[in-house]
Every structure is written in structure tokens, then in C-alpha cells.
Enzyme design. Structure first.
Site, mmCIF file in Angstrom:
data_model
loop_
_atom_site.group_PDB
_atom_site.id
_atom_site.type_symbol
_atom_site.label_atom_id
_atom_site.label_comp_id
_atom_site.label_asym_id
_atom_site.label_seq_id
_atom_site.Cartn_x
_atom_site.Cartn_y
_atom_site.Cartn_z
ATOM 1 N N LYS A 22 0.840 -1.201 0.000
ATOM 2 C CA LYS A 22 0.000 0.000 0.000
ATOM 3 C C LYS A 22 0.872 1.246 0.000
ATOM 4 C CE LYS A 22 -1.830 1.620 4.044
ATOM 5 N NZ LYS A 22 -1.552 3.066 4.190
ATOM 6 N N ASN A 23 1.873 1.271 0.867
ATOM 7 C CA ASN A 23 2.685 2.480 1.020
ATOM 8 C C ASN A 23 3.654 2.701 -0.125
ATOM 9 O OD1 ASN A 23 1.311 2.967 3.318
ATOM 10 N ND2 ASN A 23 2.997 2.512 4.742
ATOM 11 N N CYS A 116 -5.471 13.585 13.285
ATOM 12 C CA CYS A 116 -5.820 12.269 12.776
ATOM 13 C C CYS A 116 -5.870 11.288 13.923
ATOM 14 C CB CYS A 116 -4.804 11.893 11.721
ATOM 15 S SG CYS A 116 -4.175 10.256 11.749
ATOM 16 N N ARG A 121 -0.418 14.903 12.561
ATOM 17 C CA ARG A 121 0.536 14.594 11.505
ATOM 18 C C ARG A 121 1.013 15.900 10.894
ATOM 19 N NH1 ARG A 121 -1.158 9.161 8.188
ATOM 20 N NH2 ARG A 121 0.351 7.889 9.233
ATOM 21 N N ASP A 305 3.912 0.504 12.103
ATOM 22 C CA ASP A 305 2.720 -0.111 11.512
ATOM 23 C C ASP A 305 2.528 -1.569 11.949
ATOM 24 O OD1 ASP A 305 2.126 2.243 10.291
ATOM 25 O OD2 ASP A 305 2.722 1.638 8.273
ATOM 26 N N ARG A 397 -8.980 -0.131 4.259
ATOM 27 C CA ARG A 397 -8.022 0.839 3.726
ATOM 28 C C ARG A 397 -6.707 0.179 3.328
ATOM 29 N NH1 ARG A 397 -6.100 4.518 7.748
ATOM 30 N NH2 ARG A 397 -4.632 4.793 6.064
HETATM 31 C C1 UD1 Z 1 4.224 6.767 6.409
HETATM 32 C C2 UD1 Z 1 3.328 5.585 6.176
HETATM 33 C C3 UD1 Z 1 2.715 5.111 7.478
HETATM 34 C C4 UD1 Z 1 3.789 4.846 8.505
HETATM 35 C C5 UD1 Z 1 4.736 6.041 8.629
HETATM 36 C C6 UD1 Z 1 5.929 5.764 9.521
HETATM 37 C C7 UD1 Z 1 2.509 5.950 3.929
HETATM 38 C C8 UD1 Z 1 1.343 6.260 3.055
HETATM 39 N N1 UD1 Z 1 2.274 5.969 5.246
HETATM 40 O O1 UD1 Z 1 3.414 7.817 6.916
HETATM 41 O O2 UD1 Z 1 1.975 3.913 7.224
HETATM 42 O O3 UD1 Z 1 3.207 4.604 9.760
HETATM 43 O O4 UD1 Z 1 5.237 6.407 7.327
HETATM 44 O O5 UD1 Z 1 6.640 4.673 9.078
HETATM 45 O O6 UD1 Z 1 3.590 5.642 3.448
HETATM 46 N N2 UD1 Z 1 6.570 14.436 10.860
HETATM 47 C C9 UD1 Z 1 6.763 15.760 11.183
HETATM 48 N N3 UD1 Z 1 6.727 16.681 10.183
HETATM 49 C C10 UD1 Z 1 6.516 16.337 8.878
HETATM 50 C C11 UD1 Z 1 6.322 14.971 8.554
HETATM 51 C C12 UD1 Z 1 6.339 14.045 9.572
HETATM 52 O O7 UD1 Z 1 6.957 16.110 12.337
HETATM 53 O O8 UD1 Z 1 6.503 17.230 8.005
HETATM 54 C C13 UD1 Z 1 6.570 13.413 11.937
HETATM 55 C C14 UD1 Z 1 5.177 12.785 12.111
HETATM 56 O O9 UD1 Z 1 4.385 13.551 12.955
HETATM 57 C C15 UD1 Z 1 5.494 11.463 12.721
HETATM 58 C C16 UD1 Z 1 6.838 11.105 12.084
HETATM 59 O O10 UD1 Z 1 7.368 12.319 11.561
HETATM 60 O O11 UD1 Z 1 5.697 11.598 14.102
HETATM 61 C C17 UD1 Z 1 6.728 10.038 11.013
HETATM 62 O O12 UD1 Z 1 5.982 10.524 9.961
HETATM 63 P P1 UD1 Z 1 6.254 10.117 8.445
HETATM 64 O O13 UD1 Z 1 7.476 9.263 8.342
HETATM 65 O O14 UD1 Z 1 6.199 11.359 7.635
HETATM 66 O O15 UD1 Z 1 4.988 9.214 8.154
HETATM 67 P P2 UD1 Z 1 3.983 9.315 6.951
HETATM 68 O O16 UD1 Z 1 4.714 9.572 5.685
HETATM 69 O O17 UD1 Z 1 2.834 10.177 7.313
#
Ligand code: UD1
Length: 418
Positions: A22-23, A116, A121, A305, A397
Site C-alpha cells: 500500500k505504502n 488524525c 501529523r 505499523d 483501507r
Molecule cells: C508513512 C506511512 C505510514 C507509517 C509512517 C511511519 C505511507 C502512506 N504511510 O506515513 O503507514 O506509519 O510512514 O513509518 O507511506 N513528521 C513531522 N513533520 C513532517 C512529517 C512528519 O513532524 O513534516 C513526523 C510525524 O508527525 C510522525 C513522524 O514524523 O511523528 C513520522 O511521519 P512520516 O514518516 O512522515 O509518516 P507518513 O509519511 O505520514
């Protein structure tokens, strides 16, 4: 609204082939907007997040169709640069489309993803990176509005290896002017897959899977036919289910090094694991020891996850376990539901302290998020008696054919309308 009715206590035996990740598929679909030529993605899982991303592409003017499990995207006529807010809310990760949209249309707009159910996020890393690449960004009335002439390559340091931000930058930089270097990039296998996909379209990217990714912008990308990487999280979920129920399961399609820490933890629990090429075979007696500690970390650390599923496993293990969630703030919403089944778990901020009980019992429980829902299904499969698992939309999902696959392995599970 559907529910699962699960009569627990059956052992699981057999083999499964993992679905495409999915990711990985979600960013690949986003990347398809970077070319006017036709893109084919093979073996796309029919899950609602994919349907939602396909809908976003259609709203942008692309033609998207699914045939024989494959996705065909033709965005030659795409002109729209706004992601409708209803769809941003449904698929929060759609924010990683901003880079691709800016690249294709010089403009991009989407609703602010906001809070969320697994915690806030933030998207500061995404927006700061795009600003470094010369995008002008305004936040107005809950919308993020981006504009640029042509994106420019830049040196970008990520304070945290965010998966989505790394993907956003790859999508923005592939067609930018000049060279982009990301330091502190996320190293997940899905990032490597996005690099491979973009390179197959004619991009010049190297280093994905390490801390430093370099992207030399090119003028044009062309169409591609691509097989995405398989879903390590889905595979891990089935392995944990078999560990809890007892039995023997062989999963095909996922490289064992993508699940290194999970396999290590499952061995600690007392499972036997054999790996060969892209096959993982697990044998479990169903009587498991608790893990001393599981702490989630960015890849190659323990995946957030799979945190909920492993908490469910430990809930009926022998001994105690400390679970530490480092990535998301409130990723324990499934714990009260597990408690309804007799689990003994105390949550304190990022920590969950699990005292294993000999056996969980059946109960009526509700899924509150995708992976928390998977944990409830696992707990119900191992529990004594019948459980009703409600709110399956969360599971839809991310898991394709969950009920059929578990049934095939010997679980007593049915999906019924409520
Ligand atoms: C992706 C995955 C999700 C997984 C996560 C962590 C997809 C579609 N989803 O989510 O399934 O759980 O990686 O492995 O691929 N953060 C910030 N600022 C930002 C972006 C992120 O502070 O601009 C923080 C987030 O709040 C969180 C952490 O970084 O605490 C991890 O987030 P991130 O790696 O960005 O996860 P996603 O890409 O949302």
C-alpha cells in the site's frame, strides 16, 4: 457497515503471497502524474486507500482504470491542480502529491490534513523542503496553496527521516532544474521502490535506502510498466496472526531483510522462522513468551505499523512486555478494545506496559484505525470464544481479501452486514 464474526482458537496453516505494498502503490500513483504518457502498475491491491488515490487522480483530470488487478493511468489531459478537501481528509498521505503537482502544473493546492486518529501529523518538513526548492507556499482558510516557476534543485536536510516528506521531495525534484540532495532521508523499502519507479520513467536518482538521496533533475519523464514491491506490513500481520494462533505459515514475496526486526522479535517469542530468498516460513506452537521491549523506530527499526499487532501478541504471552511508540502520539487507541477481551495493558504516554494473560476471550470490539484494527482481528483469532469486530472500513483501507485469506489458512471468520 460490515463486521467480522470470528470464532477464535483455530490454528493457521498454509501459504500466502503478499499483496503489493500500500505504502508503495500510493506514491507510485502520485508519481504517474509526472508524465503525460501511459503508466501501468501491476498487481495493485483493491483497497480503499488505492481507490481514493485513483479518485484524486481522476479529479485532476487523469484517466484511471483497473483491469485484472493492474492499474492504468493516463494523465495526458490532466489540468487541475487542486486536491478536493474531502479526499485529502480521507487520505491524509495525499499531501505527498504537492511535490508532483507543483512539478507538473507549477501550482498545487490541498486542504490542510489536520489531526488524525493516530495523533497529529504535521507537514512542516514537506513544506520547508518545497520552499527550499523555490516554491511559494501560503496557508489560507485551511488550504495549502503552492506556486512556483520551475522547481529548483536544493540541498535539503530533514530533521527527522519522514517517509512522506522524502517521497514528496523525490516527486518534486525528479523534474526540477538542477540537483537535489536529501540528507537524513527516510530509508524505507518503499522509498527505494519510488526511486526505481521514477528511474524507470527516466529520472536520475540514486542513494534511496541510505541517509543521502541525490536527484539530478531531468526535463521529461516517460511512461512505465512497473511491479511494485510487496507489502511487508501485510506479510508481518499474517505472520503475527499465525504466531498467536499456532500453526505454520509461508509468506512469499517479501524479502526477509525488510522485516528483520519483526522476525527477530518473533523468534524471541518462541516461533521458528526459516527464510529463503523472498519466502518467510513461521512455525508456532501458539504458546509464546512476551518480548521484553519493542520500540518503534524509522526503518530499519521496528515498524510503527506493526506495533499494535505485536501488542496483541504480547497480550496473551507469558510474562510482561514494554511497548514504546516513538513515531505517532496516540497510537494506542485500540488498547481499550483489547482490554474488553481480557488484556491487561497500561498506557502511559508513549509507553504501553503489557502483562500477558493465559488467554484472551471473545468480545465485541471496534476498529479505530487500520493497524489497531488488525491487532483486534489477531487477538480475536487467538481468543477463546466468538468476537464481533466492527468498523471494518479502517481495515479495508489497507488489507485486500483479509477475510478470504484467513479463511483459507483455517480461521473461522466471516464477514457479515450489520
Ligand atoms: C508513512 C506511512 C505510514 C507509517 C509512517 C511511519 C505511507 C502512506 N504511510 O506515513 O503507514 O506509519 O510512514 O513509518 O507511506 N513528521 C513531522 N513533520 C513532517 C512529517 C512528519 O513532524 O513534516 C513526523 C510525524 O508527525 C510522525 C513522524 O514524523 O511523528 C513520522 O511521519 P512520516 O514518516 O512522515 O509518516 P507518513 O509519511 O505520514
Amino acid at each position: 457497515m460490515d463486521k467480522f464474526v470470528i470464532d477464535g482458537g483455530r490454528r493457521l496453516f498454509g501459504g500466502l503471497r503478499a499483496q503489493s505494498a500500500k505504502n508503495s502503490v500510493l506514491p507510485l500513483l502520485a508519481a504517474s502524474i509526472l508524465t503525460e504518457e501511459r503508466v501501468t502498475i501491476f498487481d495493485v491491491p483493491m483497497i480503499s486507500d488505492v481507490a481514493c488515490m485513483a479518485q484524486i487522480l481522476r479529479e485532476l483530470g487523469a484517466e484511471v482504470s483497473f483491469q485484472g488487478g493492474n492499474a492504468f493511468i493516463d494523465s495526458a489531459d490532466a489540468t487541475e491542480h487542486r486536491i478536493p478537501s474531502a479526499l485529502t481528509k480521507e487520505l491524509r498521505s495525499s499531501v505527498f502529491m504537492l511535490g508532483a503537482l507543483l512539478s507538473r502544473f507549477r501550482r498545487a493546492a490541498c486542504a490542510y490534513p489536520g489531526g488524525c486518529d493516530i495523533g497529529l501529523r504535521p507537514i512542516d518538513l514537506h513544506l520547508n523542503a518545497l520552499k527550499r526548492m523555490d516554491a511559494h507556499i501560503e496557508e489560507r482558510d485551511g488550504y495549502i496553496l503552492c506556486a512556483c516557476d520551475r522547481l529548483k534543485g536544493a540541498d535539503i536536510v530533514l530533521d527527522f527521516p519522514s517517509v512522506g516528506a522524502t517521497e514528496n521531495i523525490l516527486l518534486a525534484a525528479a523534474l526540477a532544474e538542477g540537483r537535489t540532495v536529501i540528507e537524513g532521508a527516510a530509508k524505507e523499502p518503499e522509498i527505494v521502490d519510488l526511486q526505481n519507479f521514477l528511474n524507470a520513467m527516466g529520472a536520475k536518482i540514486c542513494g534511496a535506502g541510505t541517509d543521502t538521496v541525490e536527484i539530478e533533475g531531468v526535463k521529461k519523464l516517460h511512461g512505465v510498466e512497473y511491479h511494485p514491491v510487496k507489502d511487508r506490513i501485510e506479510a508481518g500481520t499474517y505472520l503475527i496472526a499465525c504466531a498467536v494462533c499456532g500453526g505454520e505459515l509461508e509468506i512469499e514475496g517479501v524479502r526477509p531483510d525488510c522485516l528483520g526486526l519483526l522476525l527477530h522479535k518473533l523468534r524471541e517469542n518462541g516461533c521458528k522462522i526459516h527464510t529463503k530468498n523472498d519466502k518467510i516460513k513461521l512455525t508456532s506452537s501458539g504458546r509464546l513468551k512476551c518480548n521484553r521491549k519493542i520500540e518503534t523506530m524509522p526503518f530499519p527499526g521496528f515498524p510503527t505499523d506493526l506495533q499494535a499487532q505485536m501488542t496483541a501478541l504480547n497480550a496473551s504471552g507469558e510474562g510482561c512486555a514494554l511497548i514504546v511508540e516513538n513515531l505517532f502520539e496516540t497510537r494506542y487507541k485500540y488498547v481499550p478494545e483489547l482490554k474488553r477481551m481480557g488484556a491487561d495493558i497500561e498506557v502511559d504516554g508513549r509507553n504501553a506496559f503489557v502483562r500477558g494473560v493465559p488467554r484472551l476471550h471473545g468480545a465485541t470490539v471496534s476498529c479505530g484505525d487500520l493497524r489497531g484494527g488488525a491487532a483486534l482481528v489477531i487477538a480475536a483469532l487467538g481468543a477463546e470464544g466468538v468476537s464481533d469486530v466492527l468498523d471494518l472500513a479502517h481495515l479495508d483501507r489497507g488489507y485486500c481479501d483479509l477475510c478470504a485469506n484467513l479463511k483459507k489458512l483455517g480461521a473461522k471468520i466471516k464477514r457479515v452486514r450489520v
